[in-house]
Write a protein that holds these residues in place. Sequence first.
Motif, PDB file in Angstrom:
ATOM      1  N   THR A  91      -3.792   6.512  -5.024  1.00  0.00           N
ATOM      2  CA  THR A  91      -3.347   8.193  -4.945  1.00  0.00           C
ATOM      3  C   THR A  91      -1.691   7.782  -3.683  1.00  0.00           C
ATOM      4  OG1 THR A  91      -4.976   9.393  -5.388  1.00  0.00           O
ATOM      5  CG2 THR A  91      -2.835  10.438  -4.809  1.00  0.00           C
ATOM      6  N   TYR A  92      -2.119   7.489  -3.060  1.00  0.00           N
ATOM      7  CA  TYR A  92      -1.539   7.375  -1.741  1.00  0.00           C
ATOM      8  C   TYR A  92      -0.902   5.864  -1.285  1.00  0.00           C
ATOM      9  CZ  TYR A  92      -3.154  12.375  -0.991  1.00  0.00           C
ATOM     10  OH  TYR A  92      -3.290  12.970  -1.220  1.00  0.00           O
ATOM     11  N   ARG A  93      -0.398   5.179  -2.902  1.00  0.00           N
ATOM     12  CA  ARG A  93      -0.487   3.084  -2.766  1.00  0.00           C
ATOM     13  C   ARG A  93       1.483   3.856  -2.020  1.00  0.00           C
ATOM     14  NH1 ARG A  93      -0.235   4.025  -7.435  1.00  0.00           N
ATOM     15  NH2 ARG A  93       1.595   3.896  -8.785  1.00  0.00           N
ATOM     16  N   GLY A  94       2.364   4.448  -2.385  1.00  0.00           N
ATOM     17  CA  GLY A  94       3.627   4.531  -2.159  1.00  0.00           C
ATOM     18  C   GLY A  94       3.879   4.789  -0.379  1.00  0.00           C
ATOM     19  N   LEU A  95       2.662   5.461  -0.278  1.00  0.00           N
ATOM     20  CA  LEU A  95       2.644   6.248   1.597  1.00  0.00           C
ATOM     21  C   LEU A  95       2.062   5.087   2.200  1.00  0.00           C
ATOM     22  CD1 LEU A  95       0.828   9.460   1.560  1.00  0.00           C
ATOM     23  CD2 LEU A  95       3.128   8.976   1.468  1.00  0.00           C
ATOM     24  N   SER A  96       1.155   4.593   1.913  1.00  0.00           N
ATOM     25  CA  SER A  96       0.321   3.557   2.604  1.00  0.00           C
ATOM     26  C   SER A  96       1.510   2.143   2.707  1.00  0.00           C
ATOM     27  CB  SER A  96      -1.157   2.743   1.845  1.00  0.00           C
ATOM     28  OG  SER A  96      -1.692   3.240   1.620  1.00  0.00           O
ATOM     29  N   ALA A  97       2.210   1.655   1.674  1.00  0.00           N
ATOM     30  CA  ALA A  97       3.169   0.797   1.785  1.00  0.00           C
ATOM     31  C   ALA A  97       4.341   1.399   2.570  1.00  0.00           C
ATOM     32  CB  ALA A  97       4.553   0.859   0.676  1.00  0.00           C
ATOM     33  N   ALA A  98       4.926   2.079   2.844  1.00  0.00           N
ATOM     34  CA  ALA A  98       5.820   3.201   3.663  1.00  0.00           C
ATOM     35  C   ALA A  98       5.334   2.721   5.000  1.00  0.00           C
ATOM     36  CB  ALA A  98       6.119   4.277   3.658  1.00  0.00           C
ATOM     37  N   MET A  99       4.355   2.999   5.962  1.00  0.00           N
ATOM     38  CA  MET A  99       4.190   3.042   6.390  1.00  0.00           C
ATOM     39  C   MET A  99       3.818   1.151   6.930  1.00  0.00           C
ATOM     40  SD  MET A  99       3.247   5.939   8.457  1.00  0.00           S
ATOM     41  CE  MET A  99       2.537   4.528  10.272  1.00  0.00           C
ATOM     42  N   GLU A 105       4.877   1.850  15.657  1.00  0.00           N
ATOM     43  CA  GLU A 105       3.643   2.372  14.924  1.00  0.00           C
ATOM     44  C   GLU A 105       3.017   1.333  14.409  1.00  0.00           C
ATOM     45  OE1 GLU A 105       2.224   5.197  16.362  1.00  0.00           O
ATOM     46  OE2 GLU A 105       4.072   6.047  16.835  1.00  0.00           O
ATOM     47  N   ALA A 106       2.385  -0.337  14.926  1.00  0.00           N
ATOM     48  CA  ALA A 106       2.330  -0.604  14.344  1.00  0.00           C
ATOM     49  C   ALA A 106       0.925  -0.568  15.264  1.00  0.00           C
ATOM     50  CB  ALA A 106       2.530  -2.285  15.033  1.00  0.00           C
ATOM     51  N   ASP A 107       0.297  -0.243  16.297  1.00  0.00           N
ATOM     52  CA  ASP A 107      -0.750   0.081  16.515  1.00  0.00           C
ATOM     53  C   ASP A 107      -1.653   1.116  15.650  1.00  0.00           C
ATOM     54  OD1 ASP A 107      -0.698  -1.702  18.556  1.00  0.00           O
ATOM     55  OD2 ASP A 107       0.208  -0.123  20.033  1.00  0.00           O
ATOM     56  N   LEU A 108      -0.884   2.354  15.530  1.00  0.00           N
ATOM     57  CA  LEU A 108      -1.379   3.495  14.187  1.00  0.00           C
ATOM     58  C   LEU A 108      -2.124   2.758  13.023  1.00  0.00           C
ATOM     59  CD1 LEU A 108      -1.795   6.148  13.569  1.00  0.00           C
ATOM     60  CD2 LEU A 108       0.172   6.046  12.876  1.00  0.00           C
ATOM     61  N   VAL A 109      -1.256   1.997  12.311  1.00  0.00           N
ATOM     62  CA  VAL A 109      -2.146   1.809  11.332  1.00  0.00           C
ATOM     63  C   VAL A 109      -2.742   0.740  11.820  1.00  0.00           C
ATOM     64  CG1 VAL A 109      -0.945  -0.251   9.336  1.00  0.00           C
ATOM     65  CG2 VAL A 109       0.491   0.987  10.385  1.00  0.00           C
ATOM     66  N   SER A 110      -3.127  -0.639  12.428  1.00  0.00           N
ATOM     67  CA  SER A 110      -3.934  -1.587  12.846  1.00  0.00           C
ATOM     68  C   SER A 110      -5.167  -0.098  13.733  1.00  0.00           C
ATOM     69  CB  SER A 110      -3.637  -2.151  13.489  1.00  0.00           C
ATOM     70  OG  SER A 110      -4.460  -2.721  14.573  1.00  0.00           O
ATOM     71  N   THR A 111      -5.081   0.634  13.565  1.00  0.00           N
ATOM     72  CA  THR A 111      -5.985   1.453  14.062  1.00  0.00           C
ATOM     73  C   THR A 111      -6.946   2.550  12.622  1.00  0.00           C
ATOM     74  OG1 THR A 111      -5.086   2.295  16.316  1.00  0.00           O
ATOM     75  CG2 THR A 111      -6.646   3.543  15.203  1.00  0.00           C
ATOM     76  N   TRP A 112      -5.968   2.258  12.117  1.00  0.00           N
ATOM     77  CA  TRP A 112      -6.289   2.725  10.949  1.00  0.00           C
ATOM     78  C   TRP A 112      -7.484   1.696   9.568  1.00  0.00           C
ATOM     79  CZ3 TRP A 112      -1.478   5.658   8.616  1.00  0.00           C
ATOM     80  CH2 TRP A 112      -1.057   7.069   9.462  1.00  0.00           C
ATOM     81  N   HIS A 113      -6.583   0.986   9.474  1.00  0.00           N
ATOM     82  CA  HIS A 113      -7.543  -0.223   9.508  1.00  0.00           C
ATOM     83  C   HIS A 113      -8.741  -0.720   9.460  1.00  0.00           C
ATOM     84  CE1 HIS A 113      -8.526  -4.164   8.558  1.00  0.00           C
ATOM     85  NE2 HIS A 113      -8.011  -4.259   6.804  1.00  0.00           N
TER      86      HIS A 113
END
Length: 193
Positions: A105-113, A121-129
Amino acid sequence: MSPVSKGVVVMRADARRNYENLVAQASIAFAESGVDASLDEIARRAGVASGTLYRHFPSRLELIEAVLAEQIAGLVDLGRDLLTADDPFHALSTWLRAAITHGLTYRGLSAAMLNSALDREADLVSTWHTEMFNAGAALLARARQSGAVTPDADDADILRMIGAIAWAAQDSPDSAAQADRLLALLLRGLHQP
């Protein structure tokens, strides 16, 4: 992620409602049209002026972050809730299916992030992962301990396979059905009756 959790400012009730409604409408619009959905249309659907949207989210990327933060928090919460389910294998299967649906559903959003993470915001993506990994790993560990899955099932491998399923199914004419078929194959390989 709400402004309060970012430590920015406590919002008035009407501002909080606008913020939450904008995120909800953006989630729907991005799922329907991808990350290029009209921001003015999102504001219209939320019943606010475009200026209100831009006060809350000065850039498209900030709105994408808010939508993803909410979706990921929902998946993490689902994982926590499923840790107390009676059937550990069913709990794991439910969470894996939800993670794949999120990926589709959110593949485009994830790719944009992920693309923006190269700049900021690399830390944000790392935290989510990390949060997603921990939720899935806890469910897999519980299923492994119960004997419901093969003992050599590796957390990282299983979660990579989930990402691969979402990636492989995304271009299929019926991506949800394709993802279900691939997930069923994975689950058959994991299950220890």
